[in-house]
Design an enzyme around this catalytic site. Structure first.
Site, PDB file in Angstrom:
ATOM      1  N   LYS A   1      -1.524  -8.017 -38.157  1.00 44.27           N
ATOM      2  CA  LYS A   1      -2.339  -8.594 -37.087  1.00 44.27           C
ATOM      3  C   LYS A   1      -3.429  -7.669 -36.563  1.00 44.27           C
ATOM      4  O   LYS A   1      -4.401  -8.145 -35.987  1.00 44.27           O
ATOM      5  CB  LYS A   1      -1.424  -8.969 -35.904  1.00 44.27           C
ATOM      6  CG  LYS A   1      -0.464 -10.104 -36.196  1.00 44.27           C
ATOM      7  CD  LYS A   1      -1.181 -11.430 -36.176  1.00 44.27           C
ATOM      8  CE  LYS A   1      -0.186 -12.572 -36.183  1.00 44.27           C
ATOM      9  NZ  LYS A   1      -0.855 -13.875 -36.090  1.00 44.27           N
TER      10      LYS A   1
ATOM     11  N   GLU B   1       0.469 -23.633 -42.444  1.00 44.71           N
ATOM     12  CA  GLU B   1       0.996 -24.970 -42.204  1.00 44.71           C
ATOM     13  C   GLU B   1       0.342 -26.003 -43.122  1.00 44.71           C
ATOM     14  O   GLU B   1       1.026 -26.874 -43.682  1.00 44.71           O
ATOM     15  CB  GLU B   1       0.763 -25.370 -40.748  1.00 44.71           C
ATOM     16  CG  GLU B   1       1.477 -24.494 -39.746  1.00 44.71           C
ATOM     17  CD  GLU B   1       0.912 -24.671 -38.362  1.00 44.71           C
ATOM     18  OE1 GLU B   1       1.341 -25.598 -37.662  1.00 44.71           O
ATOM     19  OE2 GLU B   1       0.017 -23.880 -37.982  1.00 44.71           O
TER      20      GLU B   1
ATOM     21  N   ARG C   1      -0.174 -13.013 -43.862  1.00 48.87           N
ATOM     22  CA  ARG C   1       1.166 -13.597 -43.860  1.00 48.87           C
ATOM     23  C   ARG C   1       2.144 -12.843 -44.748  1.00 48.87           C
ATOM     24  O   ARG C   1       3.342 -12.722 -44.412  1.00 48.87           O
ATOM     25  CB  ARG C   1       1.092 -15.065 -44.314  1.00 48.87           C
ATOM     26  CG  ARG C   1       0.197 -15.950 -43.472  1.00 48.87           C
ATOM     27  CD  ARG C   1       0.723 -16.137 -42.075  1.00 48.87           C
ATOM     28  NE  ARG C   1      -0.088 -17.098 -41.320  1.00 48.87           N
ATOM     29  CZ  ARG C   1       0.056 -17.325 -40.028  1.00 48.87           C
ATOM     30  NH1 ARG C   1       0.956 -16.672 -39.329  1.00 48.87           N
ATOM     31  NH2 ARG C   1      -0.713 -18.212 -39.417  1.00 48.87           N
TER      32      ARG C   1
ATOM     33  N   GLU D   1      -5.755 -18.174 -37.361  1.00 50.61           N
ATOM     34  CA  GLU D   1      -4.932 -18.784 -36.326  1.00 50.61           C
ATOM     35  C   GLU D   1      -5.852 -19.370 -35.263  1.00 50.61           C
ATOM     36  O   GLU D   1      -6.650 -18.650 -34.648  1.00 50.61           O
ATOM     37  CB  GLU D   1      -3.963 -17.766 -35.714  1.00 50.61           C
ATOM     38  CG  GLU D   1      -2.859 -17.365 -36.687  1.00 50.61           C
ATOM     39  CD  GLU D   1      -1.738 -16.590 -36.017  1.00 50.61           C
ATOM     40  OE1 GLU D   1      -1.955 -16.062 -34.901  1.00 50.61           O
ATOM     41  OE2 GLU D   1      -0.641 -16.515 -36.597  1.00 50.61           O
TER      42      GLU D   1
ATOM     43  N   HIS E   1       3.399 -25.579 -34.229  1.00 49.83           N
ATOM     44  CA  HIS E   1       3.214 -24.447 -35.146  1.00 49.83           C
ATOM     45  C   HIS E   1       4.523 -23.687 -35.316  1.00 49.83           C
ATOM     46  O   HIS E   1       4.943 -23.389 -36.443  1.00 49.83           O
ATOM     47  CB  HIS E   1       2.134 -23.518 -34.597  1.00 49.83           C
ATOM     48  CG  HIS E   1       2.002 -22.225 -35.342  1.00 49.83           C
ATOM     49  ND1 HIS E   1       1.425 -22.128 -36.584  1.00 49.83           N
ATOM     50  CD2 HIS E   1       2.391 -20.961 -35.014  1.00 49.83           C
ATOM     51  CE1 HIS E   1       1.452 -20.875 -36.997  1.00 49.83           C
ATOM     52  NE2 HIS E   1       2.039 -20.147 -36.062  1.00 49.83           N
TER      53      HIS E   1
ATOM     54  N   ASP F   1      -0.693 -11.503 -27.183  1.00 47.70           N
ATOM     55  CA  ASP F   1      -0.752 -12.754 -27.929  1.00 47.70           C
ATOM     56  C   ASP F   1       0.569 -13.498 -27.760  1.00 47.70           C
ATOM     57  O   ASP F   1       1.636 -12.970 -28.073  1.00 47.70           O
ATOM     58  CB  ASP F   1      -1.008 -12.475 -29.417  1.00 47.70           C
ATOM     59  CG  ASP F   1      -1.472 -13.720 -30.161  1.00 47.70           C
ATOM     60  OD1 ASP F   1      -2.075 -14.603 -29.521  1.00 47.70           O
ATOM     61  OD2 ASP F   1      -1.253 -13.801 -31.374  1.00 47.70           O
TER      62      ASP F   1
ATOM     63  N   GLU G   1      -6.661 -20.463 -31.858  1.00 48.06           N
ATOM     64  CA  GLU G   1      -6.112 -20.141 -30.541  1.00 48.06           C
ATOM     65  C   GLU G   1      -7.167 -20.278 -29.447  1.00 48.06           C
ATOM     66  O   GLU G   1      -8.369 -20.286 -29.704  1.00 48.06           O
ATOM     67  CB  GLU G   1      -5.589 -18.698 -30.512  1.00 48.06           C
ATOM     68  CG  GLU G   1      -4.496 -18.391 -31.519  1.00 48.06           C
ATOM     69  CD  GLU G   1      -3.802 -17.070 -31.237  1.00 48.06           C
ATOM     70  OE1 GLU G   1      -3.686 -16.701 -30.032  1.00 48.06           O
ATOM     71  OE2 GLU G   1      -3.377 -16.405 -32.188  1.00 48.06           O
TER      72      GLU G   1
ATOM     73  N   THR H   1      -9.441  -9.466 -34.983  1.00 49.05           N
ATOM     74  CA  THR H   1      -9.304 -10.603 -34.085  1.00 49.05           C
ATOM     75  C   THR H   1     -10.712 -10.977 -33.642  1.00 49.05           C
ATOM     76  O   THR H   1     -11.464 -10.107 -33.196  1.00 49.05           O
ATOM     77  CB  THR H   1      -8.442 -10.258 -32.855  1.00 49.05           C
ATOM     78  OG1 THR H   1      -7.133  -9.855 -33.288  1.00 49.05           O
ATOM     79  CG2 THR H   1      -8.313 -11.445 -31.932  1.00 49.05           C
TER      80      THR H   1
ATOM     81  N   GLN I   1       3.096  -9.632 -43.019  1.00 47.65           N
ATOM     82  CA  GLN I   1       3.931  -9.949 -41.862  1.00 47.65           C
ATOM     83  C   GLN I   1       5.369 -10.273 -42.269  1.00 47.65           C
ATOM     84  O   GLN I   1       6.321  -9.857 -41.603  1.00 47.65           O
ATOM     85  CB  GLN I   1       3.328 -11.125 -41.094  1.00 47.65           C
ATOM     86  CG  GLN I   1       4.087 -11.480 -39.823  1.00 47.65           C
ATOM     87  CD  GLN I   1       3.404 -12.581 -39.033  1.00 47.65           C
ATOM     88  OE1 GLN I   1       2.323 -13.028 -39.376  1.00 47.65           O
ATOM     89  NE2 GLN I   1       4.041 -13.017 -37.966  1.00 47.65           N
TER      90      GLN I   1
ATOM     91  N   ASP J   1      -6.989 -15.153 -34.320  1.00 50.79           N
ATOM     92  CA  ASP J   1      -6.191 -13.949 -34.582  1.00 50.79           C
ATOM     93  C   ASP J   1      -5.781 -13.971 -36.051  1.00 50.79           C
ATOM     94  O   ASP J   1      -4.702 -14.449 -36.407  1.00 50.79           O
ATOM     95  CB  ASP J   1      -4.974 -13.920 -33.666  1.00 50.79           C
ATOM     96  CG  ASP J   1      -4.328 -12.547 -33.615  1.00 50.79           C
ATOM     97  OD1 ASP J   1      -5.040 -11.555 -33.821  1.00 50.79           O
ATOM     98  OD2 ASP J   1      -3.119 -12.462 -33.362  1.00 50.79           O
TER      99      ASP J   1
END
Length: 426
Positions: A250, A371, A234, A196, A131, A124, A198, A254, A237, A230
């Protein structure tokens, strides 16, 4: 890079009527690959091509003699191009293959889709500069981007076993977190669960160990593109990522689209790859004239949220964001392949490279709730009055993507969705 040819012709039509709808994802100009079986069956997955609202059983057409998608991806670019041409000719209006191939079709509504191929490895990346800047500003207001960001494609190796096809339902992850005022960490369900937005780039033909792939050859090793979510914990993390990066935040889930849109199908939707004049330009091994001219992909991406309360009230999902990959990505797919192998790393058919979260420069183009809510400080007010800073149990999140413009026929990437379930009891 792939050239535009007769398979992209805007006037081309299919004898599969649903493929000729102007707003459909899968016209004859697309022809994405996936793996399917009859819904409710336990039979082995077969290779299919999406055409309109149907799936074409590719082996039943006689064009291939395998059900191994990875073997098909390992074909040379010339062989893949020849196969695309044969599929296109067989599905075109007036084709002599219509009678024979009609029995090779199955409605998409009647099939179960698996992962589009066997995923051998997962890396990844972190190519979304807006971002990276926004997230960096939340944690490092005076220095949002790390010094290496504009010089080297940042990435980490992820977990393959928890990659699942669209429709994934997963339990809210458990993990270790630490509140700012706490003396010690605690273990419990994630409270800041995020998505996320992606793209996933899938490798076709690989390279030998010790033999880097030059950037001018990189796209010959790319089979195609999928949508990728993914999921990210938060709060887990934030506590675990120093000094080695994501781990439990993570590896729990996925989600991947079931369809691979080939690089050849995307040939009409390329854009210039341009860095701001004041930014450092790529080092020679990451630079190529053709990559500058048309290395970016022009794909529109959307994120949709469907909450449990919306479903109970009979309401449809609500769009959270819309953006474009050409604006969002600071590195191209070819640069990711070149960088991944510059040390001699060997890529294999079916290896997955995630783009990282693709957010645009404007608030409505953010690719994550982190965000959109500015780290949970600004709740999002949904149309039914619900509020979200991060995902709640019962939320279904769907990513969609498509390409259009410049006289080319619109093609879609389909969608990838996933639903959050309650955490297991500790």
């Amino acid at each position: 890079m792939n050239a535009i040819n007769e398979t992209h012709a805007p006037q081309l039509r299919s004898w599969v009527a649903s493929a000729n709808q102007a707003d459909g994802d899968f016209p004859i100009q697309n022809l994405p690959f996936g793996r399917f079986r009859k819904a409710g069956s336990t039979e082995a997955l077969r290779i299919g091509v999406a055409i309109g609202d149907q799936v074409l059983d590719l082996r039943a057409t006689g064009l291939i003699d395998t059900d191994d998608m990875n073997a098909l991806m390992n074909a040379s670019p010339a062989q893949r191009s020849a196969l695309r041409s044969a599929i296109s000719q067989g599905l075109a209006q007036g084709s002599a293959m219509q009678a024979a191939w009609t029995d090779a079709l199955m409605p998409q509504a009647a099939v179960e889709m698996g992962l589009p191929c066997r995923i051998n490895g997962y890396t990844d990346f972190y190519t979304g500069i807006y971002h990276a800047t926004t997230v960096g500003s939340l944690f490092r207001p005076d220095n949002p981007l790390m010094p290496n960001y504009k010089w080297v494609p940042i990435g980490y190796h992820g977990r393959v076993s928890s990659i699942k096809a669209s429709g994934q339902r997963f339990k809210r992850p458990m993990g270790q977190t630490k509140a700012p005022d706490a003396q010690a960490p605690s273990v419990g369900p994630c409270q800041r669960l995020d998505y996320e937005l992606e793209l996933g780039y899938l490798i076709g033909r690989g390279n030998e160990l010790g033999e880097p792939i030059a950037i001018g050859q990189a796209e010959q090793h790319l089979f195609g593109v999928t949508l990728l979510n993914d999921w990210s914990a938060r709060d887990i993390q934030a506590w675990e990522y120093q000094p080695l990066g994501p781990f439990l935040s993570k590896n729990f889930a996925t989600s991947l689209s079931p369809w691979i849109v080939t690089m050849e199908a995307l040939a009409p939707f390329r854009a210039k790859f341009e860095r701001p004049a004041h930014d450092p330009q790529p080092l020679p091994y990451l630079d190529d004239p053709l990559n500058r001219q048309q290395g970016a992909l022009n794909i529109t991406l959307e994120v949709w949220l469907h909450t449990a309360k919306m479903r109970q009230a009979g309401l449809g999902p609500e769009r959270l964001t819309r953006g474009n990959t050409a604006q969002a990505a600071y590195w191209t797919a070819a640069q990711l392949v070149a960088h991944h192998t510059v040390n001699g790393c060997n890529l294999e058919p079916g290896d997955l490279l995630g783009s990282g979260t693709l957010s645009g420069p404007n608030p409505g183009e953010a690719g994550s709730l982190l965000e959109l809510s500015l780290g949970g400080k600004n709740p999002i007010i949904l149309g039914n009055g619900e509020r979200r800073t991060f995902l709640e149990d019962g939320d279904t999140l769907t990513l969609r993507g498509w390409c259009e413009g410049d006289g080319a026929v619109r093609i879609g990437l389909g969608e990838v969705s996933g639903t959050v379930l309650a955490a297991s009891a500790a």
